[in-house]
Every structure is written in C-alpha cells, then in structure tokens.
Write an enzyme that holds these catalytic residues in place. Structure first.
Site, mmCIF file in Angstrom:
data_model
loop_
_atom_site.group_PDB
_atom_site.id
_atom_site.type_symbol
_atom_site.label_atom_id
_atom_site.label_comp_id
_atom_site.label_asym_id
_atom_site.label_seq_id
_atom_site.Cartn_x
_atom_site.Cartn_y
_atom_site.Cartn_z
ATOM 1 N N CYS A 139 -5.895 -9.223 3.190
ATOM 2 C CA CYS A 139 -6.903 -8.306 3.750
ATOM 3 C C CYS A 139 -8.251 -8.940 4.096
ATOM 4 O O CYS A 139 -8.756 -8.712 5.194
ATOM 5 C CB CYS A 139 -7.136 -7.159 2.783
ATOM 6 S SG CYS A 139 -5.697 -6.095 2.647
ATOM 7 N N SER A 164 -3.242 2.448 6.997
ATOM 8 C CA SER A 164 -3.470 1.040 7.328
ATOM 9 C C SER A 164 -4.952 0.826 7.617
ATOM 10 O O SER A 164 -5.666 1.764 7.988
ATOM 11 C CB SER A 164 -2.695 0.652 8.596
ATOM 12 O OG SER A 164 -1.331 0.853 8.439
ATOM 13 N N ALA A 215 -15.601 -6.683 3.851
ATOM 14 C CA ALA A 215 -16.533 -7.734 4.275
ATOM 15 C C ALA A 215 -17.587 -7.985 3.194
ATOM 16 O O ALA A 215 -17.919 -9.129 2.888
ATOM 17 C CB ALA A 215 -17.198 -7.334 5.589
ATOM 18 N N VAL A 225 0.831 -1.201 0.000
ATOM 19 C CA VAL A 225 0.000 0.000 0.000
ATOM 20 C C VAL A 225 0.871 1.259 0.000
ATOM 21 O O VAL A 225 0.724 2.135 -0.852
ATOM 22 C CB VAL A 225 -0.964 -0.006 1.209
ATOM 23 C CG1 VAL A 225 -1.609 1.350 1.402
ATOM 24 C CG2 VAL A 225 -2.030 -1.057 1.000
ATOM 25 N N LYS A 280 -3.978 -13.993 -6.348
ATOM 26 C CA LYS A 280 -4.748 -13.602 -7.522
ATOM 27 C C LYS A 280 -3.754 -13.290 -8.633
ATOM 28 O O LYS A 280 -2.542 -13.216 -8.377
ATOM 29 C CB LYS A 280 -5.642 -12.389 -7.233
ATOM 30 C CG LYS A 280 -4.847 -11.144 -6.903
ATOM 31 C CD LYS A 280 -5.711 -10.023 -6.384
ATOM 32 C CE LYS A 280 -6.512 -9.370 -7.462
ATOM 33 N NZ LYS A 280 -6.977 -8.017 -7.069
ATOM 34 N N ALA A 305 -6.845 -2.507 -5.109
ATOM 35 C CA ALA A 305 -6.766 -3.969 -5.140
ATOM 36 C C ALA A 305 -5.422 -4.331 -5.752
ATOM 37 O O ALA A 305 -5.009 -3.732 -6.761
ATOM 38 C CB ALA A 305 -7.898 -4.543 -5.981
HETATM 39 N N1 LIG Z 1 -2.279 -5.121 0.527
HETATM 40 C C1 LIG Z 1 -3.433 -4.578 0.175
HETATM 41 O O1 LIG Z 1 -3.988 -4.874 -0.892
HETATM 42 C C2 LIG Z 1 -4.110 -3.565 1.060
HETATM 43 C C3 LIG Z 1 -5.161 -2.785 0.531
HETATM 44 C C4 LIG Z 1 -5.759 -1.849 1.353
HETATM 45 C C5 LIG Z 1 -5.336 -1.691 2.659
HETATM 46 N N2 LIG Z 1 -4.329 -2.469 3.161
HETATM 47 C C6 LIG Z 1 -3.895 -2.239 4.536
HETATM 48 O O2 LIG Z 1 -2.723 -1.436 4.501
HETATM 49 C C7 LIG Z 1 -1.833 -1.797 5.576
HETATM 50 C C8 LIG Z 1 -0.471 -2.175 4.997
HETATM 51 O O3 LIG Z 1 -0.636 -3.304 4.143
HETATM 52 P P1 LIG Z 1 0.535 -3.802 3.200
HETATM 53 O O4 LIG Z 1 -0.059 -4.904 2.378
HETATM 54 O O5 LIG Z 1 1.160 -2.630 2.515
HETATM 55 O O6 LIG Z 1 1.549 -4.392 4.282
HETATM 56 P P2 LIG Z 1 3.088 -4.780 4.093
HETATM 57 O O7 LIG Z 1 3.379 -5.811 5.107
HETATM 58 O O8 LIG Z 1 3.347 -5.064 2.632
HETATM 59 O O9 LIG Z 1 3.891 -3.445 4.434
HETATM 60 C C9 LIG Z 1 3.990 -2.909 5.701
HETATM 61 C C10 LIG Z 1 5.396 -2.327 5.863
HETATM 62 O O10 LIG Z 1 5.444 -1.639 7.097
HETATM 63 C C11 LIG Z 1 6.750 -1.759 7.611
HETATM 64 N N3 LIG Z 1 6.778 -1.449 9.033
HETATM 65 C C12 LIG Z 1 6.204 -2.127 10.057
HETATM 66 N N4 LIG Z 1 6.452 -1.525 11.238
HETATM 67 C C13 LIG Z 1 7.205 -0.433 10.949
HETATM 68 C C14 LIG Z 1 7.767 0.602 11.753
HETATM 69 N N5 LIG Z 1 7.593 0.623 13.070
HETATM 70 N N6 LIG Z 1 8.495 1.562 11.133
HETATM 71 C C15 LIG Z 1 8.675 1.541 9.800
HETATM 72 N N7 LIG Z 1 8.164 0.596 8.985
HETATM 73 C C16 LIG Z 1 7.430 -0.383 9.556
HETATM 74 C C17 LIG Z 1 7.118 -3.206 7.315
HETATM 75 O O11 LIG Z 1 8.520 -3.388 7.328
HETATM 76 C C18 LIG Z 1 6.506 -3.390 5.917
HETATM 77 O O12 LIG Z 1 7.433 -3.160 4.876
HETATM 78 C C19 LIG Z 1 -2.531 -2.918 6.321
HETATM 79 O O13 LIG Z 1 -3.235 -2.365 7.394
HETATM 80 C C20 LIG Z 1 -3.502 -3.484 5.304
HETATM 81 O O14 LIG Z 1 -4.620 -4.077 5.920
HETATM 82 C C21 LIG Z 1 -3.692 -3.384 2.371
#
Ligand SMILES: NC(=O)c1ccc[n+]([C@@H]2O[C@H](COP(=O)([O-])OP(=O)(O)OC[C@H]3O[C@@H](n4cnc5c(N)ncnc54)[C@H](O)[C@@H]3O)[C@@H](O)[C@H]2O)c1
Length: 456
Positions: free
Chosen positions: A272, A127, A221, A12, A335, A160
């Site tokens: 997610c 997030s 959901a 994200v 996917k 997505a």
């Molecule tokens: N992946 C998706 O399709 C998607 C879509 C919408 C929302 N989200 C939400 O977005 C959020 C992030 O998802 P993601 O898929 O990008 O996760 P991810 O695990 O790919 O990335 C999260 C990053 O945060 C970093 N991180 C964690 N703690 C840290 C800290 N204290 N300081 C600095 N960096 C830190 C991690 O090293 C990691 O690289 C989640 O809450 C998820 O539910 C994800």
C-alpha cells in the site's frame, strides 16, 4: 435480511467481511473471487492469508452467514450491497506507468455489476482508489438505458496487516463517503447502521465521496512520511554518534508529534504505502501541482535510499566483498505477523546482495511460500530454510529484516558458535539486544545507532 457481496477475497476483502459477518449475524455475507485457489482455501482452516485471530473469526461465521464462492455473478445478483475490494496496483504500462493506479480490475467489476444486476444496489469502494474514481464508476454503471440505480459509496479500509482483526474489531474510525443527495445519504445511512452494530457511532465519520477517497491516500502518505522522516534522521545519527531510538523517544513524548510510526528501520514495505503515495503524486501532477508531487515523491525516494544504505553498510563492513559468503536473512515478510511479502524491503536487499554474488539463505516463520515467488530469477542463489538456526549455520552474516518476536527469543550464543568468524549481525529493525550480541562476540550493526565492533 440484508445481503452483502464482496468482490475480492484478499488481505482486505477476507478479514473485513469475516468481521462484518461475525458482528452482524442477521446480514448474509458472500465473498467472491475469480481466484479458485484462494476461495477454496477460505473454505478450509488453512486460510490463504496469515493474520493473527483471523481463523477464529472466520470459523465463528463461516457456514452461518459467511460464504465464499467463485460464482461472482450470482454473488452480485443476490446482493443489496456490493463491496469491491479488488487489487489496484501501480500501473506498469502506458500513461502514468510507475505512478498511477491500474484501475482495470475495478472497471471490470463495475462492468460486471452493471451486466448482471437485476435490482438496485449500493456499491461500496473498499479498494484504495484515486480521488473521483467513484465518478468514473458511476458513468460505467449508468451507461446506456439502465433502469437500475447504483449508489456509489467510498468506504476505504484502514486496517494494518498483522493487526487486522484488532483494527477491524476496534477501529480508530470508520470512514464513509456518500453523495449529498437524498439517495446518497440513504445509502450512507444503511452502511453506517451496519458498522454501528459494533462500532460507537462517534467513530463512524461521514463525508462526501471525494474527501473519503482522498483521506485514505493521505493517511497512508502521512504514515509513510513519518517512517521516511525518522529514517532520514537515522542516517544523521550514524554520522554523528546520536542514537535514533533516543531521538525518536525524545520527540515522540511531545504530544503534538506522538510516539507511533517513529521506528527507524530498513524502510517501509507492503502493497500500500508506495503505491498510494505514487498515486497521490500522479494525482498532484495531473492537477498541475508539481511541488506537492515532488514533496510526496521524496518520501518514496528516502525509503529507497534507506534500503540501499543498509546493503552498502553490509558490504563495507564485510571488507567490501560478500562474493560466495553465506548470508542468513532472518525475516522476509514486509512486517511481523503477516506472510505478505509484497514490496518487502527484503526483496531489494536480497537482490542487491545477490548482485554481489552472496549466497543467501532466507528464513521466515510465515512468508517462505510468498518469498519463493518473489525472486524466481535468483533461484540458484537463494536457499529457503524455515529453521533460523540452520539458516545461520556456516554463515558470515545475519541480516534481520522483519521484526518477528521469535527472533528476539533465539539462542544467539548457539548461532554465533555455528557461524564463520568474524560473525556479523545487521539488525535492520533494531529488534535485538545489541549489547548482549556484542558481548557474545558479534560485530553488530544497527539502524541509526552505529556499530559495535571488536575489529581493530
Ligand atoms: N493489504 C492491505 O493492508 C490494505 C489495506 C487497506 C486497503 N487496501 C486496498 O484494498 C484493495 C485490495 O487489497 P488486497 O491487499 O486485499 O489485494 P489482494 O490482491 O490481496 O486481493 C484482491 C483480490 O481481488 C481479486 N480480483 C481481482 N479482480 C477480480 C474480479 N474482476 N472479480 C473477482 N475478483 C477479482 C483477486 O483475485 C484477489 O484475490 C487495494 O486497493 C488496496 O490498496 C489494502
């Protein structure tokens, strides 16, 4: 010049910030992360995540107004706006284990922001978080005698994976939640103005913080619920001789229902859907709302049923034994068009097949590196092979688990010729032309369409 810092350079943080930097050359965007390998990769053309079109967007802005760094403190200190886009996985321990969100990374960020900030800031929840997380964050940020003012906004991300760039460039909507105070509304307007650089204002929705937080969980959901609903019908189709694709088409033409997210499959995956529904379940339970909690939990239960049902179909059709049989798994990503394997249905399918002592060969165009990390305990039983023809050679069965368009274009006669007979093909995504495969000689099993068999 407005300065943005985004904590978290994942699926994200990376794409969303690259898009803001591309669209707003006057805004300086720094993406920070504690993961050095990830940050190093963002600085190269071998990006840490695969997403069609992402590299072009990153290349346009990188070095101009888009920067990647492991210096989290400096990034925070310099910024006017701090997006927090760290992972919020399901808790695996203690109260709410298996259901609630693990907010430790989020809280660590809040404490860090408080610790190093020397000026007022807008903090943006990117997030996905439980409702009222902003309240807890505000308490952490303003604890003690802190003269600095932090205004917390909720701005959940609806992209997505696989279509992230198109989703960010032309979103159905952007949602921003802010407090109904003067400073809350001022901060909200600042963020609206950034998005309005490229997104029509009528598509930028503003609400209070709690509605915004809850809308993200609700959206996921509802999407997952549609997948589980059509999958429930797919089981009934197989029992009755109806065709789930025809049923989905027939109901999807009703404008009240609409055609999207009605594709029967082995089930939903990704980091997610399951996590966010379980989070919703936990929230309902913590407010004493057991029936709504049960309702949403059943969406996850149906997904698990569908994965297990697929494996059972494989086992039964292959004469109730797959021990020592080579099975080619085509697709491991959750996917198509992503290398992400988190919560991929392929994990469960592979584990269960391995439990039956099958010999698995996993192939995927983009997800093999992640696939290797998902099942270390099965290292002896799983081979990884990027070439689908080599994966299928000598196999008793093929299971298509990701809807990669590459798999539609394979030479299935060549594949059939190289396999042990009878050659089974289980299409977990209803991707392929089943009549053509049957014509070649395959035993074909699809979701919600029954089987096409030459066997007596
Ligand atoms: N992946 C998706 O399709 C998607 C879509 C919408 C929302 N989200 C939400 O977005 C959020 C992030 O998802 P993601 O898929 O990008 O996760 P991810 O695990 O790919 O990335 C999260 C990053 O945060 C970093 N991180 C964690 N703690 C840290 C800290 N204290 N300081 C600095 N960096 C830190 C991690 O090293 C990691 O690289 C989640 O809450 C998820 O539910 C994800």
């Amino acid at each position: 010049m407005t300065k943005i810092c985004c904590i978290g350079a994942g699926y994200v943080g990376g794409p969303t910030m690259a898009m803001i930097a591309k669209q707003c050359p006057d805004v300086r965007v720094t993406v920070v992360d504690i993961n050095e390998r990830r940050i190093a990769a963002w600085k190269t053309d071998d990006l840490p995540i695969y997403e069609p079109g992402l590299l072009e967007v990153v290349r346009e802005a990188r070095g101009r107004n888009l920067f990647f760094s492991t210096d989290v403190d400096q990034g925070i200190r310099d910024a006017d706006i701090v997006f927090v886009s760290v992972n919020t996985p399901t808790k695996t321990f203690g109260e709410g284990a298996g259901c609630a969100s693990d907010l430790q990374y989020w809280e660590l960020c809040a404490r860090r922001i408080k610790e190093v900030s020397t000026s007022d800031k807008i903090i943006v929840e990117k997030s996905t978080l439980p409702v009222r997380t902003a309240e807890a964050m505000e308490r952490v940020l303003h604890a003690g005698d802190n003269p600095i003012h932090f205004e917390v906004l909720s701005n959940p991300e609806f992209l997505a994976e696989g279509t992230a760039i198109a989703d960010l460039e032309n979103p159905d909507r952007v949602l921003i939640g802010g407090h109904e105070t003067a400073s809350g509304q001022k901060a909200l307007q600042t963020l609206v103005d950034i998005y309005a650089t490229w997104i029509p204002r009528e598509r930028i929705l503003t609400t209070n913080v709690w509605s915004s937080e809850l809308s993200k969980l609700t959206a996921n959901a509802f999407l997952a619920q549609r997948v589980s609903s059509i999958n429930a019908i797919s089981a009934l189709c197989e029992a009755t001789g109806a065709n789930v694709t025809d049923v989905a088409h027939a109901i999807g033409t009703d404008s009240r229902i609409g055609p999207k997210f009605l594709k029967a499959s082995i089930g939903f995956g990704g980091s997610c859907f399951k996590k966010d529904i379980l989070n919703l379940v936990y929230l309902c339970e913590s407010y004493g709302l057991q029936e709504p909690a049960n309702y949403w939990r059943s969406v996850v239960a149906m997904n698990e049923y569908q994965e297990a049902r697929f494996v059972k179909t494989m086992l039964r059709s292959m004469f109730n034994t797959i021990a020592n049989k080579r099975i080619a798994i085509l697709g491991f990503a959750f996917k198509a068009d992503t290398g992400d394997t988190r919560e991929s249905p392929a994990i469960k399918v592979c584990r269960e097949l391995a439990g039956e002592h099958a010999k698995l060969v996993v192939s995927d165009p983009k997800a093999l590196d992640n696939a290797r990390l998902e099942m270390p305990e099965l290292a002896d039983q799983i081979e990884f092979e990027p070439d689908p023809y080599k994966a299928a050679a000598g196999a008793h069965a093929i299971a298509v688990l990701t809807e990669w368009k590459e798999y539609k274009q394979l030479d299935y006669q060549r594949i059939y010729d190289s396999m042990v007979k009878p050659a089974f093909l289980f299409d977990g995504r209803n991707l392929l032309d089943h009549d053509a495969l049957y014509g070649i000689g395959f035993e074909v099993y699809a979701i919600g369409r029954g089987r096409k068999s030459h066997l007596k």
